[in-house]
Structures are given as structure tokens and as C-alpha cells.
Design a protein around this motif. Structure first.
Motif, PDB file in Angstrom:
ATOM      1  N   ILE A  25     115.507  44.331 122.848  1.00 24.25           N
ATOM      2  CA  ILE A  25     115.275  45.344 123.989  1.00 24.25           C
ATOM      3  C   ILE A  25     116.272  46.319 123.783  1.00 24.25           C
ATOM      4  N   ILE A  26     117.491  45.948 123.649  1.00 28.57           N
ATOM      5  CA  ILE A  26     118.646  47.205 123.828  1.00 28.57           C
ATOM      6  C   ILE A  26     118.732  47.810 122.615  1.00 28.57           C
ATOM      7  N   GLU A  27     118.312  47.199 121.506  1.00 23.35           N
ATOM      8  CA  GLU A  27     118.418  48.165 120.260  1.00 23.35           C
ATOM      9  C   GLU A  27     117.233  48.993 120.337  1.00 23.35           C
ATOM     10  N   LYS A  28     115.920  48.531 120.846  1.00 26.02           N
ATOM     11  CA  LYS A  28     114.620  49.407 120.977  1.00 26.02           C
ATOM     12  C   LYS A  28     115.014  50.471 121.861  1.00 26.02           C
ATOM     13  N   MET A  29     115.697  50.276 122.974  1.00 26.16           N
ATOM     14  CA  MET A  29     115.752  51.238 123.781  1.00 26.16           C
ATOM     15  C   MET A  29     117.027  52.224 123.429  1.00 26.16           C
ATOM     16  N   GLU A  30     117.904  51.920 122.556  1.00 29.07           N
ATOM     17  CA  GLU A  30     118.947  52.624 121.876  1.00 29.07           C
ATOM     18  C   GLU A  30     118.156  53.613 120.942  1.00 29.07           C
ATOM     19  N   GLY A  31     117.295  53.047 120.203  1.00 28.96           N
ATOM     20  CA  GLY A  31     117.043  53.561 118.838  1.00 28.96           C
ATOM     21  C   GLY A  31     115.713  54.216 118.724  1.00 28.96           C
ATOM     22  N   GLU A  32     114.841  54.065 119.651  1.00 31.11           N
ATOM     23  CA  GLU A  32     113.503  54.672 119.709  1.00 31.11           C
ATOM     24  C   GLU A  32     113.430  55.667 120.916  1.00 31.11           C
ATOM     25  N   ARG A  33     112.380  56.632 120.630  1.00 32.52           N
ATOM     26  CA  ARG A  33     111.900  57.573 121.665  1.00 32.52           C
ATOM     27  C   ARG A  33     110.632  56.636 122.260  1.00 32.52           C
ATOM     28  N   ILE A  34     110.858  56.166 123.311  1.00 34.08           N
ATOM     29  CA  ILE A  34     109.392  55.306 123.934  1.00 34.08           C
ATOM     30  C   ILE A  34     109.069  55.982 125.347  1.00 34.08           C
ATOM     31  N   PRO A  35     107.811  55.788 125.616  1.00 34.85           N
ATOM     32  CA  PRO A  35     107.376  56.394 126.705  1.00 34.85           C
ATOM     33  C   PRO A  35     108.129  55.949 128.072  1.00 34.85           C
ATOM     34  N   LEU A  36     108.284  56.632 128.908  1.00 35.43           N
ATOM     35  CA  LEU A  36     109.086  56.187 130.427  1.00 35.43           C
ATOM     36  C   LEU A  36     108.412  54.926 130.877  1.00 35.43           C
ATOM     37  N   GLU A  37     107.055  54.868 130.773  1.00 27.18           N
ATOM     38  CA  GLU A  37     106.475  53.661 131.498  1.00 27.18           C
ATOM     39  C   GLU A  37     106.933  52.345 130.822  1.00 27.18           C
ATOM     40  N   GLU A  38     106.783  52.188 129.167  1.00 27.38           N
ATOM     41  CA  GLU A  38     107.264  51.128 128.535  1.00 27.38           C
ATOM     42  C   GLU A  38     108.840  50.959 128.490  1.00 27.38           C
ATOM     43  N   LEU A  39     109.404  52.114 128.648  1.00 27.48           N
ATOM     44  CA  LEU A  39     111.067  51.821 129.063  1.00 27.48           C
ATOM     45  C   LEU A  39     111.306  51.177 130.355  1.00 27.48           C
ATOM     46  N   LEU A  40     110.434  51.699 131.295  1.00 28.73           N
ATOM     47  CA  LEU A  40     110.798  50.838 132.541  1.00 28.73           C
ATOM     48  C   LEU A  40     110.484  49.449 132.325  1.00 28.73           C
ATOM     49  N   LYS A  41     109.401  48.981 131.610  1.00 35.30           N
ATOM     50  CA  LYS A  41     108.888  47.489 131.548  1.00 35.30           C
ATOM     51  C   LYS A  41     109.875  46.991 130.821  1.00 35.30           C
ATOM     52  N   ASP A  42     110.565  47.452 129.606  1.00 38.35           N
ATOM     53  CA  ASP A  42     111.611  46.750 128.713  1.00 38.35           C
ATOM     54  C   ASP A  42     112.827  46.661 129.731  1.00 38.35           C
ATOM     55  N   TYR A  43     113.191  47.699 130.416  1.00 41.45           N
ATOM     56  CA  TYR A  43     114.369  47.480 131.529  1.00 41.45           C
ATOM     57  C   TYR A  43     114.108  46.346 132.273  1.00 41.45           C
ATOM     58  N   GLU A  44     112.985  46.173 132.801  1.00 43.10           N
ATOM     59  CA  GLU A  44     112.675  45.097 133.877  1.00 43.10           C
ATOM     60  C   GLU A  44     112.777  43.774 133.219  1.00 43.10           C
ATOM     61  N   GLU A  45     112.121  43.763 131.974  1.00 40.31           N
ATOM     62  CA  GLU A  45     112.148  42.453 131.271  1.00 40.31           C
ATOM     63  C   GLU A  45     113.606  42.105 131.009  1.00 40.31           C
ATOM     64  N   GLY A  46     114.301  43.132 130.614  1.00 42.71           N
ATOM     65  CA  GLY A  46     115.720  42.795 130.181  1.00 42.71           C
ATOM     66  C   GLY A  46     116.582  42.396 131.248  1.00 42.71           C
ATOM     67  N   THR A  47     116.307  43.098 132.563  1.00 40.99           N
ATOM     68  CA  THR A  47     117.048  42.682 133.734  1.00 40.99           C
ATOM     69  C   THR A  47     116.901  41.148 134.069  1.00 40.99           C
ATOM     70  N   LYS A  48     115.486  40.805 133.749  1.00 44.45           N
ATOM     71  CA  LYS A  48     115.073  39.275 134.192  1.00 44.45           C
ATOM     72  C   LYS A  48     115.967  38.403 133.155  1.00 44.45           C
ATOM     73  N   LEU A  49     115.826  39.000 131.951  1.00 41.26           N
ATOM     74  CA  LEU A  49     116.604  37.947 130.921  1.00 41.26           C
ATOM     75  C   LEU A  49     117.975  37.818 131.083  1.00 41.26           C
ATOM     76  N   LEU A  50     118.592  38.931 131.444  1.00 43.97           N
ATOM     77  CA  LEU A  50     120.086  38.901 131.854  1.00 43.97           C
ATOM     78  C   LEU A  50     120.276  37.969 133.212  1.00 43.97           C
TER      79      LEU A  50
END
Length: 67
Positions: A25-50
């Protein structure tokens, strides 16, 4: 993009798999231009994983302290 089922399964992942998913998730967030909605979903998943990883570490720490 994670599905609702994937997010629910994050809590059942073992520590190593959760860390690997978090790194992806971190690599994807750092390396890709992704839509804000997808970014927020990934951030939420990352927070839960953490949080799940922190909990697994705390449980392991308590077990070690008992020994």
C-alpha cells in the motif's frame, strides 16, 4: 483496490502478511497517481493493518514478559 472482504480479512492475516500488504500500500501511494477516493480507501486499509500489527506485537510482548 481492496474490497470490503479484503479489509475485513486484514485482521485475520498473520503478522508477516499484514506487513507485506502494508508495504504494498505504501509503495502504491508513493509511486502512483491514484484517484483521491482510492487513496483514501488504501489509507484506511493501511491504518487498519497498522493497528492490527501493533496489537499482534503487544500480544507477543506480553507473552514474552510472562516467560
Amino acid at each position: 483496490m481492496p474490497t470490503k472482504k479484503q479489509s475485513q480479512n486484514n485482521e485475520t492475516l498473520n503478522f508477516e502478511d499484514a506487513i507485506e500488504r502494508l508495504e504494498n500500500i505504501i509503495e502504491k501511494m508513493e509511486g502512483e497517481r491514484i484517484p483521491l477516493e482510492e487513496l483514501l480507501k488504501d489509507y484506511e486499509e493501511g491504518t487498519k493493518l497498522l493497528n492490527a500489527c501493533k496489537e499482534k506485537i503487544n500480544v507477543a510482548k506480553e507473552k514474552v514478559e510472562k516467560i
